[in-house]
Design an enzyme around this catalytic site. Structure first.
Site, PDB file in Angstrom:
ATOM      1  N   ARG A  94       0.856  -1.181   0.000  1.00 43.68           N
ATOM      2  CA  ARG A  94       0.000   0.000   0.000  1.00 43.68           C
ATOM      3  C   ARG A  94       0.892   1.231   0.000  1.00 43.68           C
ATOM      4  O   ARG A  94       1.898   1.282   0.713  1.00 43.68           O
ATOM      5  CB  ARG A  94      -0.928   0.037   1.224  1.00 43.68           C
ATOM      6  CG  ARG A  94      -2.101  -0.949   1.167  1.00 43.68           C
ATOM      7  CD  ARG A  94      -3.123  -0.606   0.055  1.00 43.68           C
ATOM      8  NE  ARG A  94      -4.224  -1.554  -0.029  1.00 43.68           N
ATOM      9  CZ  ARG A  94      -4.255  -2.622  -0.828  1.00 43.68           C
ATOM     10  NH1 ARG A  94      -3.251  -2.882  -1.632  1.00 43.68           N
ATOM     11  NH2 ARG A  94      -5.312  -3.416  -0.830  1.00 43.68           N
ATOM     12  N   ASP A 124       4.237  -0.491  -7.094  1.00 43.08           N
ATOM     13  CA  ASP A 124       2.964  -0.833  -7.740  1.00 43.08           C
ATOM     14  C   ASP A 124       1.827  -0.064  -7.080  1.00 43.08           C
ATOM     15  O   ASP A 124       0.674  -0.185  -7.499  1.00 43.08           O
ATOM     16  CB  ASP A 124       2.705  -2.342  -7.626  1.00 43.08           C
ATOM     17  CG  ASP A 124       1.481  -2.785  -8.423  1.00 43.08           C
ATOM     18  OD1 ASP A 124       1.411  -2.452  -9.625  1.00 43.08           O
ATOM     19  OD2 ASP A 124       0.577  -3.424  -7.844  1.00 43.08           O
ATOM     20  N   GLU A 174      -2.742   7.313  -4.953  1.00 42.32           N
ATOM     21  CA  GLU A 174      -3.075   6.624  -6.208  1.00 42.32           C
ATOM     22  C   GLU A 174      -4.540   6.724  -6.599  1.00 42.32           C
ATOM     23  O   GLU A 174      -4.872   6.623  -7.776  1.00 42.32           O
ATOM     24  CB  GLU A 174      -2.657   5.150  -6.149  1.00 42.32           C
ATOM     25  CG  GLU A 174      -3.481   4.293  -5.212  1.00 42.32           C
ATOM     26  CD  GLU A 174      -3.071   2.819  -5.270  1.00 42.32           C
ATOM     27  OE1 GLU A 174      -1.878   2.516  -5.156  1.00 42.32           O
ATOM     28  OE2 GLU A 174      -3.967   1.977  -5.420  1.00 42.32           O
ATOM     29  N   HIS A 186      -0.850  -0.371  -9.820  1.00 45.59           N
ATOM     30  CA  HIS A 186      -1.595  -1.328  -8.977  1.00 45.59           C
ATOM     31  C   HIS A 186      -2.082  -2.514  -9.824  1.00 45.59           C
ATOM     32  O   HIS A 186      -3.273  -2.819  -9.853  1.00 45.59           O
ATOM     33  CB  HIS A 186      -2.771  -0.644  -8.268  1.00 45.59           C
ATOM     34  CG  HIS A 186      -3.104  -1.301  -6.952  1.00 45.59           C
ATOM     35  ND1 HIS A 186      -3.351  -0.590  -5.806  1.00 45.59           N
ATOM     36  CD2 HIS A 186      -3.215  -2.613  -6.613  1.00 45.59           C
ATOM     37  CE1 HIS A 186      -3.616  -1.430  -4.818  1.00 45.59           C
ATOM     38  NE2 HIS A 186      -3.536  -2.661  -5.275  1.00 45.59           N
TER      39      HIS A 186
HETATM   40  P1  NAI Z   1      -1.366 -11.416   4.912  1.00 42.80           P
HETATM   41  O1  NAI Z   1      -2.415 -10.954   5.875  1.00 42.80           O
HETATM   42  O2  NAI Z   1      -1.318 -12.851   4.519  1.00 42.80           O
HETATM   43  O3  NAI Z   1       0.077 -11.055   5.525  1.00 42.80           O
HETATM   44  C1  NAI Z   1       0.405  -9.819   6.066  1.00 42.80           C
HETATM   45  C2  NAI Z   1       1.551 -10.040   7.044  1.00 42.80           C
HETATM   46  O4  NAI Z   1       2.004  -8.749   7.476  1.00 42.80           O
HETATM   47  C3  NAI Z   1       1.141 -10.821   8.292  1.00 42.80           C
HETATM   48  O5  NAI Z   1       2.041 -11.891   8.516  1.00 42.80           O
HETATM   49  C4  NAI Z   1       1.228  -9.784   9.418  1.00 42.80           C
HETATM   50  O6  NAI Z   1       1.605 -10.344  10.678  1.00 42.80           O
HETATM   51  C5  NAI Z   1       2.297  -8.864   8.878  1.00 42.80           C
HETATM   52  N1  NAI Z   1       2.320  -7.521   9.453  1.00 42.80           N
HETATM   53  C6  NAI Z   1       1.291  -6.794   9.930  1.00 42.80           C
HETATM   54  N2  NAI Z   1       1.750  -5.586  10.336  1.00 42.80           N
HETATM   55  C7  NAI Z   1       3.089  -5.571  10.107  1.00 42.80           C
HETATM   56  C8  NAI Z   1       4.113  -4.616  10.311  1.00 42.80           C
HETATM   57  N3  NAI Z   1       3.858  -3.410  10.839  1.00 42.80           N
HETATM   58  N4  NAI Z   1       5.379  -4.945   9.958  1.00 42.80           N
HETATM   59  C9  NAI Z   1       5.648  -6.162   9.421  1.00 42.80           C
HETATM   60  N5  NAI Z   1       4.726  -7.103   9.207  1.00 42.80           N
HETATM   61  C10 NAI Z   1       3.455  -6.815   9.545  1.00 42.80           C
HETATM   62  O7  NAI Z   1      -1.473 -10.468   3.660  1.00 42.80           O
HETATM   63  P2  NAI Z   1      -1.009 -10.755   2.156  1.00 42.80           P
HETATM   64  O8  NAI Z   1      -2.078 -11.461   1.437  1.00 42.80           O
HETATM   65  O9  NAI Z   1       0.356 -11.330   2.166  1.00 42.80           O
HETATM   66  O10 NAI Z   1      -0.966  -9.261   1.572  1.00 42.80           O
HETATM   67  C11 NAI Z   1      -0.052  -8.296   2.053  1.00 42.80           C
HETATM   68  C12 NAI Z   1      -0.448  -6.940   1.536  1.00 42.80           C
HETATM   69  O11 NAI Z   1      -0.289  -6.900   0.124  1.00 42.80           O
HETATM   70  C13 NAI Z   1      -1.942  -6.592   1.732  1.00 42.80           C
HETATM   71  O12 NAI Z   1      -2.182  -6.062   3.006  1.00 42.80           O
HETATM   72  C14 NAI Z   1      -2.199  -5.574   0.651  1.00 42.80           C
HETATM   73  O13 NAI Z   1      -1.956  -4.293   1.179  1.00 42.80           O
HETATM   74  C15 NAI Z   1      -1.124  -5.889  -0.392  1.00 42.80           C
HETATM   75  N6  NAI Z   1      -1.709  -6.369  -1.648  1.00 42.80           N
HETATM   76  C16 NAI Z   1      -1.394  -5.711  -2.804  1.00 42.80           C
HETATM   77  C17 NAI Z   1      -1.902  -6.129  -4.008  1.00 42.80           C
HETATM   78  C18 NAI Z   1      -1.534  -5.452  -5.300  1.00 42.80           C
HETATM   79  O14 NAI Z   1      -2.161  -5.723  -6.351  1.00 42.80           O
HETATM   80  N7  NAI Z   1      -0.524  -4.586  -5.337  1.00 42.80           N
HETATM   81  C19 NAI Z   1      -2.843  -7.247  -4.082  1.00 42.80           C
HETATM   82  C20 NAI Z   1      -3.060  -7.917  -2.819  1.00 42.80           C
HETATM   83  C21 NAI Z   1      -2.521  -7.467  -1.643  1.00 42.80           C
END
Ligand code: NAI
Length: 328
Positions: free
Chosen positions: A233, A257, A262, A294
């Site tokens: 994000r 991305d 955005e 994105h």
């Molecule tokens: P997820 O929920 O599986 O993993 C997120 C991880 O981040 C968790 O292990 C959590 O403990 C950790 N976390 C939370 N706060 C943190 C911090 N301050 N510092 C370090 N780690 C922390 O989520 P997933 O599916 O891996 O997605 C991650 C992010 O990717 C989403 O939140 C979303 O913002 C982004 N995303 C971007 C997309 C795109 O098209 N560019 C598409 C899908 C997701």
């Protein structure tokens, strides 16, 4: 159910209509959901929204007054939704927690490799008839340390792929992930990750606590010439601080991305318009910056999964079956 689908693009119509198979009544609106457009939800029981739709307390109050009972996010991140307000108004919020970590992870790797080997510049040169190599020197990925911030679904796949390149992986996450640990990822404090990493990639959600996680103070702790990648994000990075660091050379490569402003730029064809965001315009001037709009999630497999899960979430809500909800 009658569902108002906001920020609808051609691909949303195609994939959601196919997954729906006439089960629910879908109405597609091109507009973002915002305080100005929330009235379009009149007569609908559910709204379906995407990453840049605004679902703040004011919008939720309006949706409640119009009889909307469900907000179905067709994405994983939910930083754009005021969950406290939704709970207060008894509006259920659901999302698509997983659709393809591979899509985002593989795009992350694409950004890293393109920046390293300067593919964006090479592509243009060859098309102009220049086969000169000056300025295109890259580095071996092998043995470069990569810092992964957030080792959930996407961060884990990124780490697994990079282990295959022979990269030592450092990770920071409040939760350790056994899969990562078993493939050799070493969990460290953030300061050590900043100090030791040649490449740093963000895979954590945006929360009020980690806004501008990568700011001037964090950058100062990093290696000179570090590569930063953000496919999570936009507001995880302080863009103004990054620009200063690109100008000084402290940041050697930047792959984005996502961008903190955005919602005013991405997902539309603005090629004939004047770009009014000076910060974004400055980013575009650097030869060592690659920005995509994105699109990391944007694979056929991900779109199929997003559409299927969104329709399933709505059906489960309607029929009172068990489903995972964020609020309500
Ligand atoms: P997820 O929920 O599986 O993993 C997120 C991880 O981040 C968790 O292990 C959590 O403990 C950790 N976390 C939370 N706060 C943190 C911090 N301050 N510092 C370090 N780690 C922390 O989520 P997933 O599916 O891996 O997605 C991650 C992010 O990717 C989403 O939140 C979303 O913002 C982004 N995303 C971007 C997309 C795109 O098209 N560019 C598409 C899908 C997701």
């Amino acid at each position: 159910m009658k569902i108002a689908i906001f920020s609808a693009k051609r691909y949303d119509r195609e994939f959601l209509s196919a997954a729906n198979a006439s089960r629910h009544e879908l109405r597609f609106f091109e507009s973002h959901l915002s305080e100005e457009t929330a009235g379009l939800a009149a007569g609908f029981e559910a709204v379906c929204v995407f990453v840049n739709d605004q679902v703040n307390a004011t919008v939720i109050t309006t949706l409640d007054s119009l009889g909307v009972r469900l907000v179905a996010l067709r994405c994983a991140g939910y930083n754009n939704v005021d969950l406290t307000a939704a709970t207060k108004h008894g509006i259920t919020v659901v999302r698509v927690p997983a659709y393809s970590p591979y899509a985002v992870a593989e795009h992350t790797i694409a950004l890293i490799l393109a920046l390293n080997r300067k593919l964006h510049r090479a592509y243009n040169r060859v098309r102009e008839g220049s086969f000169a190599l000056d300025g295109l020197v890259g580095f071996d990925m092998h043995d470069k340390t990569v810092g992964v911030i957030g080792t959930g679904q996407i961060g884990t796949v990124v780490a697994q792929i990079l282990v295959g390149f022979g990269c030592p992986i450092l990770a920071f996450d409040p939760l350790t992930n056994a899969t990562c640990q078993s493939c050799g990822v070493r969990y460290v404090e953030l300061d050590e990750l900043f100090a030791q990493s040649d490449i740093i990639t963000l895979h954590c959600p945006l929360t009020p606590e980690n806004r501008h996680l990568i700011n001037a103070a964090a950058i100062a702790k990093m290696k000179d010439g570090v590569m930063l990648i953000n496919t999570s994000r936009g507001a995880l990075l302080d863009t103004v601080a990054i620009i200063a660091a690109l100008k000084s050379g402290k940041v050697g490569y930047l792959g984005l991305d996502v961008y903190e402003e955005e919602e005013r730029i991405f997902f539309e064809d603005r090629s004939g318009l004047i770009l009014s965001d000076d910060v974004f315009a400055r980013l575009l001037t650097f030869p060592n910056v690659i920005i995509t709009g994105h699109q990391a999630f944007f694979t056929r497999e991900a779109l199929l999964n997003i559409a299927a899960t969104t329709i399933d979430n709505i059906t489960r809500f309607e029929t009172g079956q068990v489903f995972e909800k964020l609020a309500g």
